[in-house]
Write an enzyme that holds these catalytic residues in place. Sequence first.
Site, short mmCIF file in Angstrom:
data_model
loop_
_atom_site.label_atom_id
_atom_site.label_comp_id
_atom_site.label_asym_id
_atom_site.label_seq_id
_atom_site.Cartn_x
_atom_site.Cartn_y
_atom_site.Cartn_z
N ARG A 90 26.40 1.03 -52.42
CA ARG A 90 27.05 0.46 -53.56
C ARG A 90 26.30 0.74 -54.47
NH1 ARG A 90 31.55 -2.57 -52.11
NH2 ARG A 90 32.75 -3.72 -54.00
N ARG A 127 46.83 -8.13 -56.43
CA ARG A 127 46.13 -8.46 -54.90
C ARG A 127 45.75 -9.90 -55.11
NH1 ARG A 127 41.35 -5.19 -52.90
NH2 ARG A 127 40.09 -6.46 -53.94
N ARG A 133 42.48 -13.61 -52.59
CA ARG A 133 41.16 -13.55 -52.48
C ARG A 133 40.24 -14.11 -53.52
NH1 ARG A 133 38.91 -7.47 -51.17
NH2 ARG A 133 37.20 -8.23 -52.70
N ARG A 144 32.92 -7.60 -61.76
CA ARG A 144 32.74 -6.42 -60.46
C ARG A 144 33.10 -5.08 -61.29
NH1 ARG A 144 37.29 -8.77 -57.43
NH2 ARG A 144 37.45 -7.14 -56.12
P1 ADP Z 1 36.27 -4.45 -53.90
O1 ADP Z 1 35.86 -3.00 -53.64
O2 ADP Z 1 37.53 -4.82 -54.34
O3 ADP Z 1 34.93 -5.10 -54.86
P2 ADP Z 1 34.81 -5.26 -51.55
O4 ADP Z 1 35.48 -5.76 -50.30
O5 ADP Z 1 34.24 -3.82 -51.31
O6 ADP Z 1 35.81 -5.21 -52.61
O7 ADP Z 1 33.68 -6.07 -51.91
C1 ADP Z 1 33.68 -7.41 -52.17
C2 ADP Z 1 32.36 -7.95 -52.67
O8 ADP Z 1 31.49 -8.09 -51.58
C3 ADP Z 1 31.46 -7.22 -53.72
O9 ADP Z 1 31.84 -7.70 -55.06
C4 ADP Z 1 30.03 -7.72 -53.40
O10 ADP Z 1 29.76 -8.98 -53.64
C5 ADP Z 1 30.21 -7.81 -51.87
N1 ADP Z 1 29.72 -6.54 -51.41
C6 ADP Z 1 30.53 -5.64 -50.79
N2 ADP Z 1 29.63 -4.54 -50.24
C7 ADP Z 1 28.64 -4.69 -50.83
C8 ADP Z 1 27.24 -3.92 -50.85
N3 ADP Z 1 27.49 -2.70 -50.15
N4 ADP Z 1 26.35 -4.37 -51.47
C9 ADP Z 1 26.31 -5.46 -51.84
N5 ADP Z 1 27.32 -6.27 -51.85
C10 ADP Z 1 28.37 -5.95 -51.37
#
Ligand code: ADP
Length: 185
Positions: A90, A127, A133, A144
Amino acid sequence: MGRRILFLGPPGGGKGTQAKMVRRALGVPHVSTGDMLREAMASGSDLGRQAETYVSVGDLVPDELVVALVEERLAREDAAGGYLLDGFPRNLPQAEALAEVLGDEALDTIVYLDVDEEEIIARLLKRAELEGRADDNEETIRHRLEVFHGETEPLIAYYGDRVRRVDGTGSVEDIYCRIALELAS
Ligand code: ADP
């Protein structure tokens, strides 16, 4: 070695929905850091408690925590035949960590799900109503998106012409067909 796929895209871009369909079609495990972090939070583990402070406000969880989580997951037997990464890497340090651990062969196909900002906000607010959530409220959603633009979007340039851009708007089935075409070519 089976397929090693990465789904990139904005929050609410439909990565999770599409990843589940691709998992069914290809039989590769769906490795979602968001799902793994939510499981850790629900179980009340140390990792879950640490993650919660970041996830709840829409910040990224520190790289060392997610990199360790993914490393452990990809070392499991079921990932030996391929995997579908969703939500990781990410940011650039995570992409570099992945390349370091698994080498250039870590990914064979990178799909970017392209969805415009207004549509994303609408989907995430919907959602929020349906799933409740904790990080799907308007303020966190906006944050985000900022994090996405600042940290995740640069990965498109990092992966360069390996990225297959797919229109992420339309019906779930239409989007899946576009992805399946990319995976077949
Ligand atoms: P979305 O794509 O809707 O933001 P995710 O389920 O992918 O939902 O992620 C939700 C949260 O989980 C993110 O906002 C972050 O806080 C955390 N997160 C997920 N993947 C990562 C990652 N690779 N690195 C850091 N934080 C992460």
